[in-house]
Design a protein around this motif. Structure first.
Motif, PDB file in Angstrom:
ATOM      1  N   GLN A  89      -7.041   2.811  -8.422  1.00  0.00           N
ATOM      2  CA  GLN A  89      -7.150   3.830  -9.469  1.00  0.00           C
ATOM      3  C   GLN A  89      -6.140   3.478 -10.566  1.00  0.00           C
ATOM      4  N   LYS A  99     -16.145  -3.301  -3.750  1.00  0.00           N
ATOM      5  CA  LYS A  99     -15.518  -2.303  -2.869  1.00  0.00           C
ATOM      6  C   LYS A  99     -13.998  -2.370  -2.921  1.00  0.00           C
ATOM      7  N   VAL A 100     -13.421  -3.593  -2.844  1.00  0.00           N
ATOM      8  CA  VAL A 100     -11.953  -3.707  -2.850  1.00  0.00           C
ATOM      9  C   VAL A 100     -11.385  -3.333  -4.208  1.00  0.00           C
ATOM     10  N   GLN A 116     -12.700  -1.142  -6.292  1.00  0.00           N
ATOM     11  CA  GLN A 116     -12.845   0.299  -6.495  1.00  0.00           C
ATOM     12  C   GLN A 116     -11.707   1.090  -5.871  1.00  0.00           C
ATOM     13  N   GLU A 117     -11.000   0.487  -4.927  1.00  0.00           N
ATOM     14  CA  GLU A 117      -9.882   1.179  -4.279  1.00  0.00           C
ATOM     15  C   GLU A 117      -8.737   1.429  -5.249  1.00  0.00           C
ATOM     16  N   THR A 139      -5.260  -7.818  -5.560  1.00  0.00           N
ATOM     17  CA  THR A 139      -6.577  -7.281  -5.200  1.00  0.00           C
ATOM     18  C   THR A 139      -7.649  -7.845  -6.125  1.00  0.00           C
ATOM     19  N   GLU A 152       0.823  -1.205   0.000  1.00  0.00           N
ATOM     20  CA  GLU A 152       0.000   0.000   0.000  1.00  0.00           C
ATOM     21  C   GLU A 152       0.862   1.261   0.000  1.00  0.00           C
TER      22      GLU A 152
END
Length: 392
Positions: free
Chosen positions: A112, A106-107, A109-110, A88, A75
């Motif tokens: 970009q 949700k995971v 969408q993190e 991911t 991260e």
């Protein structure tokens, strides 16, 4: 030194994996990534080796633990952003397999991915398409629309992009159908129709062209719809679909359409046959939409040929009662498709467009100039006749 360090880090995690000591493996991954003295390339190679281990692990809990550790240590590190994205995506696939699409969306969408400089364009598009699919399945339609704008249409003009192009436009069709944006759906099918692999198979391009025509006539009239209709009717392949060509030409001619006759003639031919993908006109609600488009077309035709018409006669020509005809006319006036005024006392509809002050003055000025020119010509002819008469 960098080469040796890379080999050492890879060997450490490889040995832990070989002896199946998962606790030690996670501890070493965390500690080795935190040490500042390590080269970025060495850490990248170690993370890549760990990512290769993920699909090899059969136990679900251990696989999830390793993925979470890798996501934690990567991260915020740009040099391992690709690896983080891939694990991911694996995690999202696990969530989806467990029938938890909300967590999967949700995971994913993190990420970009459009900002990842080292990731290949093809892989970026695949990630974005996966994000779109998961958001659509979780009924997050607004986010799906936002994510779809991250893909540049120009990318599909390149080689070896047809599969992704078809995936993208099929997902956009589902999204636009949800919003009932029929013109956008028609454009999406037109892009599919123009794809080389589709053009090579007659059955596929016929189905695509049929959908182009049907959704085009279901779309509301505007300049964009009219322009596309003019382009589609010139397609030579349309002649091989006579019923679709005829119904398209019905909306291109300035003639009144009889809804009862039109439905009777085309109701069976515009529906899908057994074994074919569903046609939009398989649904009865879309026939109601088509009937509305026929009424709107007839209103435009009447506005073209009439300057004044009684409300009763107007309603009779539309095959509607007076109240419904007035409602449809008002809708077209609000959309600025036609210009009309209704005199309810006399029951008269006037289709003449009201001119503004500037237009009236310009017209008056033009008429005045014409009159003065005529007076000048008459004066010249009178003078000429007098001179001739005096000479004689």
């Amino acid at each position: 030194k960098q080469w040796y360090q890379r080999r050492v880090l890879v060997c450490i995690v490889a040995l832990c994996y070989k002896v199946q000591d998962w606790t030690l493996l996670k501890e070493h991954i965390t500690s080795l990534c935190k040490k500042r003295g390590h080269f970025k390339l060495a850490v990248t190679k170690m993370v890549q080796r760990c990512c290769e281990m993920v699909p090899e692990i059969e136990d679900k809990e251990r696989k999830m633990d390793l993925i979470e550790v890798l996501r934690t240590v990567t991260e915020g590190k740009i040099y391992v952003e690709n690896e983080r994205a891939r694990v991911t995506r694996t995690l999202a696939a696990i969530y989806e397999k467990d029938d938890v699409p909300e967590k999967a969306a949700k995971v994913l969408q993190e990420l970009q991915v459009e900002t990842f400089g080292t990731m290949e364009k093809k892989e970026k598009v695949e990630f974005i398409l996966e994000q779109m699919r998961l958001c659509f399945e979780t009924k997050d339609y607004i986010r799906t629309q936002i994510i779809s704008k991250k893909i540049s249409i120009k990318y599909f003009e390149g080689a070896d992009t047809e599969e992704l192009k078809l995936r993208y436009y099929r997902q956009m069709i589902d999204l636009n159908l949800h919003h009932k944006e029929y013109l956008a759906v028609s454009k999406n099918y037109h892009e599919i129709y123009n794809t080389t692999s589709v053009k090579e198979e007659e059955q596929k391009w016929k189905q695509a062209l049929q959908r182009v025509v049907l959704y085009l006539i279901l779309a509301e009239y505007n300049n964009e719809q009219s322009d596309m209709l003019a382009r589609i009717k010139t397609d030579t392949n349309l002649a091989k679909l006579p019923y679709y060509q005829n119904v398209l030409m019905c909306f291109d001619t300035a003639e009144l359409l009889n809804w009862s006759i039109l439905k009777k003639v085309y109701s069976q031919h515009l529906k899908s046959e057994t074994g074919e993908p569903a046609s939009p006109l398989d649904k009865e609600e879309n026939w109601d939409v088509l009937q509305m488009r026929v009424v709107e077309h007839n209103i435009r035709v009447l506005a073209k040929y009439y300057t004044r018409i009684s409300m009763q006669h107007f309603a009779d020509l539309l095959h509607l009662d007076s109240k419904e005809a007035e409602k449809r006319l008002c809708e077209q006036v609000v959309k600025d498709t036609v210009t009309a005024k209704i005199d309810r006392l006399d029951g008269i509809i006037s289709f003449t467009k009201q001119k503004d002050t500037e237009q009236i003055l310009n017209a008056w000025s033009g008429n005045l100039n014409s009159v003065m020119d005529l007076i000048g010509n008459v004066n010249h002819l009178i003078t000429k006749e007098r001179m001739v008469h005096q000479v004689s």
